[in-house]
Design a protein around this motif. Structure first.
Motif, short mmCIF file in Angstrom:
data_model
loop_
_atom_site.label_atom_id
_atom_site.label_comp_id
_atom_site.label_asym_id
_atom_site.label_seq_id
_atom_site.Cartn_x
_atom_site.Cartn_y
_atom_site.Cartn_z
N ASP A 67 -13.70 29.50 -47.19
CA ASP A 67 -13.63 28.05 -47.00
C ASP A 67 -14.26 27.62 -45.68
N ARG A 68 -14.92 28.55 -44.99
CA ARG A 68 -15.56 28.23 -43.73
C ARG A 68 -17.08 28.13 -43.92
N VAL A 69 -17.70 27.25 -43.14
CA VAL A 69 -19.14 27.10 -43.20
C VAL A 69 -19.68 26.91 -41.80
N ARG A 70 -20.78 27.57 -41.51
CA ARG A 70 -21.49 27.40 -40.24
C ARG A 70 -22.88 26.85 -40.54
N ILE A 71 -23.20 25.74 -39.94
CA ILE A 71 -24.50 25.09 -40.16
C ILE A 71 -25.24 25.01 -38.83
N MET A 72 -26.43 25.56 -38.79
CA MET A 72 -27.29 25.50 -37.62
C MET A 72 -28.46 24.56 -37.93
N ILE A 73 -28.69 23.59 -37.04
CA ILE A 73 -29.74 22.60 -37.24
C ILE A 73 -30.61 22.54 -35.99
N GLN A 74 -31.94 22.39 -36.19
CA GLN A 74 -32.80 22.12 -35.04
C GLN A 74 -33.95 21.21 -35.46
N VAL A 75 -34.39 20.41 -34.49
CA VAL A 75 -35.54 19.53 -34.68
C VAL A 75 -36.60 19.97 -33.69
N VAL A 76 -37.84 20.13 -34.17
CA VAL A 76 -38.94 20.57 -33.31
C VAL A 76 -40.13 19.65 -33.50
N ASN A 77 -41.00 19.61 -32.49
CA ASN A 77 -42.28 18.92 -32.61
C ASN A 77 -43.18 19.69 -33.58
N ALA A 78 -43.76 18.99 -34.53
CA ALA A 78 -44.62 19.66 -35.48
C ALA A 78 -45.89 20.19 -34.82
N ALA A 79 -46.41 19.47 -33.84
CA ALA A 79 -47.69 19.85 -33.26
C ALA A 79 -47.65 21.18 -32.53
N ASP A 80 -46.57 21.42 -31.77
CA ASP A 80 -46.54 22.62 -30.93
C ASP A 80 -45.28 23.45 -31.07
N GLY A 81 -44.35 23.04 -31.96
CA GLY A 81 -43.11 23.79 -32.13
C GLY A 81 -42.12 23.60 -31.01
N TYR A 82 -42.39 22.66 -30.11
CA TYR A 82 -41.51 22.44 -28.95
C TYR A 82 -40.14 21.98 -29.42
N HIS A 83 -39.11 22.63 -28.85
CA HIS A 83 -37.74 22.35 -29.25
C HIS A 83 -37.28 20.99 -28.71
N ILE A 84 -36.74 20.15 -29.61
CA ILE A 84 -36.26 18.83 -29.22
C ILE A 84 -34.74 18.78 -29.17
N TRP A 85 -34.11 19.35 -30.20
CA TRP A 85 -32.65 19.27 -30.29
C TRP A 85 -32.15 20.34 -31.26
N SER A 86 -30.97 20.86 -30.98
CA SER A 86 -30.34 21.79 -31.92
C SER A 86 -28.83 21.73 -31.72
N GLU A 87 -28.13 22.16 -32.75
CA GLU A 87 -26.66 22.16 -32.68
C GLU A 87 -26.12 23.12 -33.72
N ARG A 88 -24.91 23.62 -33.43
CA ARG A 88 -24.20 24.48 -34.39
C ARG A 88 -22.90 23.79 -34.78
N TYR A 89 -22.60 23.82 -36.09
CA TYR A 89 -21.39 23.19 -36.60
C TYR A 89 -20.57 24.22 -37.37
N ASP A 90 -19.36 24.50 -36.89
CA ASP A 90 -18.43 25.38 -37.58
C ASP A 90 -17.30 24.53 -38.15
N ARG A 91 -17.17 24.54 -39.47
CA ARG A 91 -16.21 23.66 -40.11
C ARG A 91 -15.56 24.32 -41.32
N GLU A 92 -14.46 23.69 -41.76
CA GLU A 92 -13.88 24.00 -43.06
C GLU A 92 -14.68 23.24 -44.12
N MET A 93 -14.73 23.78 -45.33
CA MET A 93 -15.46 23.11 -46.40
C MET A 93 -14.88 21.73 -46.70
#
Length: 530
Positions: A151-177
């Motif tokens: 019943d647990r889920v971990r979601i990793m999200i990141q947003v990057v610039n398409a042109a150069d792959g530069y990291h803009i934002w990321s976050e990890r979410y640990d939650r119950e379903m």
């Protein structure tokens, strides 16, 4: 900056059409004496309400933005999330989460979001983010991963610039379903903040709106949609079962009812089942979807297709298509299906514009490219249909629908050797009996009558074990000059409301029958039934 020459609304440079009135956009600020002209489409279509003029012949496709144009900073593609769990069955959940996030972001008017089919086409590839961004015409890429354990889920999200792959934002979410809806809202709002997009209150409400509050019903719906997106007869029937299970848990789940209607509509369209056997179930489901949520663009699209496929109600279909596009102009399925509908009405310029709007949002969508090419075929612009189809084959060399379009176009151009190659490939790749009708017509025109009789015999044998539309023997007999036999089959096709009769008025297959009194009578029945 671009703006609409009709209503004056301004857009960023990544857009090609006004989302309000479908007029092609102009570059730069407006002047008082400027004529209402726009960029010439690749198909040579003049702008709505304006004369032709000097145009930049560019096209939004996998080749990226027009030369000299920068991609809008407020644009993003949501890639399918990677399944980090050991259970491959969680794949549908990962895809569903990504698709739900994508759908939420489309509610933001100032944000261009690459549509699902194009974004998901990069699943399982090693393409660089710069290549993906260029192909989809977006500036940012959102990617993620999902790991489920009980019943647990971990979601990793990141947003990057398409042109150069530069990291803009990321976050990890640990939650119950049980918290899955809350975490979806968190992710959506965090992405909006990371993109520095101004969010109106109405857009925020639309983004965070949920069709169900039950996590189990939601997961069943995601599994159903994943199967529906495969669009094979077996998967469509399985999708319906999951939608029905979702409704058992949440009887007020509007999108699940829309899913059932969509599944039945496609089964009828692909001629896997006689349309009159599915009509009542499809209509009831589409109506229930709207009854539960008349602000759902998806539900109105479902009703539009029901009106079109099962009732031949062209006016009713147009009403619901327009309502769907009013609610969500970025709903690609509504844009391109409406475009196909307009081709049926012989409103070809409008049809091509709708198709091009959809292609701008979803350039790698194979059925969409195929439907635009089909509209060109119906308009008897065969060279242009072939040109577009050749580009589609570069993306997918074995896509049967593209081979079918090329085959019928070459057939109408009397280039029968090429026609037969493509039509035989279409039949081979798809296994769809309906395509044998067009193959039989091409064989008849080539004078290969023994092979024509073999195709007719195959259709007859198949009809003894499953539904085969009587329309397809009809077109073959018409090509053989056996008009009375052709008209006998055509009357039987009308009795079962064969789906492809929608195109009776524009399909070149019926040209040899148009002066026959019985044909005129059948055509009149279709018009009056509308």
């Amino acid at each position: 900056m671009k703006r609409c020459p009709q209503c004056g609304r301004e857009y960023d440079s990544s857009m090609m059409f006004c989302l309000d009135d479908v007029t092609e956009l102009l570059y730069g600020p407006a002047s008082a004496d400027e004529p209402a002209t726009a960029i010439l489409s690749e198909f040579g279509v003049p702008p709505l309400g304006g004369p032709s003029g000097d145009y930049d012949k560019t096209r939004v496709s996998a080749t990226g933005p027009p030369e000299g144009e920068t991609i809008n900073a407020n644009s993003i593609a949501v890639l399918p999330f990677a399944n980090m769990s050991t259970d491959p069955e969680n794949e549908f959940f990962c895809d569903g989460l990504a698709e739900e996030l994508l759908n939420a972001l489309t509610k933001i008017e100032s944000l261009k979001v690459a549509a699902r089919t194009s974004a998901f086409s990069f699943k399982g590839t090693n393409a660089k983010v710069s290549e993906i961004g260029h192909a989809l015409g977006v500036n940012k890429i959102l990617e993620g991963s999902v790991r489920r354990s009980g019943d647990r889920v971990r979601i990793m999200i990141q947003v990057v610039n398409a042109a150069d792959g530069y990291h803009i934002w990321s976050e990890r979410y640990d939650r119950e379903m049980n918290d899955i809806f809350a975490v979806q809202d968190e992710i959506t709002l965090a992405v909006v903040e990371a993109l520095k997009v101004k969010l109106l209150q109405s857009e925020r409400s639309a983004m965070l709106k949920k069709a169900t509050d039950d996590p189990e019903a939601y997961q069943l719906y995601l599994r159903g949609r994943a199967l529906w997106n495969r669009r094979t007869p077996v998967d469509l029937k399985r999708a319906t079962e999951y939608f029905e299970k979702a409704i058992e848990i949440d009887p007020d789940y509007s999108l699940a009812y829309a899913g059932i209607a969509d599944s039945y509509t496609l089964l009828a369209y692909f001629e896997q089942v006689a349309p009159n056997e599915l009509r009542e179930q499809a209509g009831r489901s589409a109506a229930k979807a709207i009854e539960l949520d008349d602000t759902s663009a998806e539900s109105h699209t479902s009703m539009a297709m029901f009106k079109l496929i099962f009732e031949f109600d062209l006016n009713g279909a147009e009403e619901h298509f327009l309502k769907a596009l009013e609610l969500n102009p970025k709903l690609v399925t509504a844009q391109y299906l409406y475009g196909t509908h307009l081709a049926t009405l012989q409103r070809f310029d409008e049809s091509f514009r709708r198709g091009r709007i959809a292609l701008e949002l979803d350039p790698l969508n194979l059925p969409l490219n195929g439907n635009v090419a089909r509209a060109l075929y119906i308009a008897r612009r065969y060279d242009e249909a072939i040109k577009l189809s050749e580009k589609t084959l570069e993306l997918a060399p074995h896509f049967f629908f593209t081979h079918w379009v090329m085959g019928v176009c070459y057939r109408e151009k009397s280039e029968l050797d090429k026609a037969l190659v493509h039509l035989q490939e279409a039949v081979s790749q798809s296994g769809i009996s309906a395509l044998k009708g067009d193959l039989g017509v091409a064989l008849a025109r080539a004078g290969r009558n023994d092979e024509v009789r073999q195709v007719l015999a195959e259709l007859d044998e198949e009809s003894k074990v499953r539904y085969v539309s009587p329309q397809w023997p009809a077109v073959i007999y018409a090509a053989l000059g056996e008009n009375e036999t052709a008209l006998d089959h055509l009357e039987r096709a009308w009795e079962v409301k064969a789906v492809q009769l929608l195109w009776l008025a524009v399909d070149p297959n019926f040209d040899s029958l148009r002066d026959e009194p019985r044909f005129v009578e059948i055509a009149e029945k279709i018009r009056s039934d509308r």
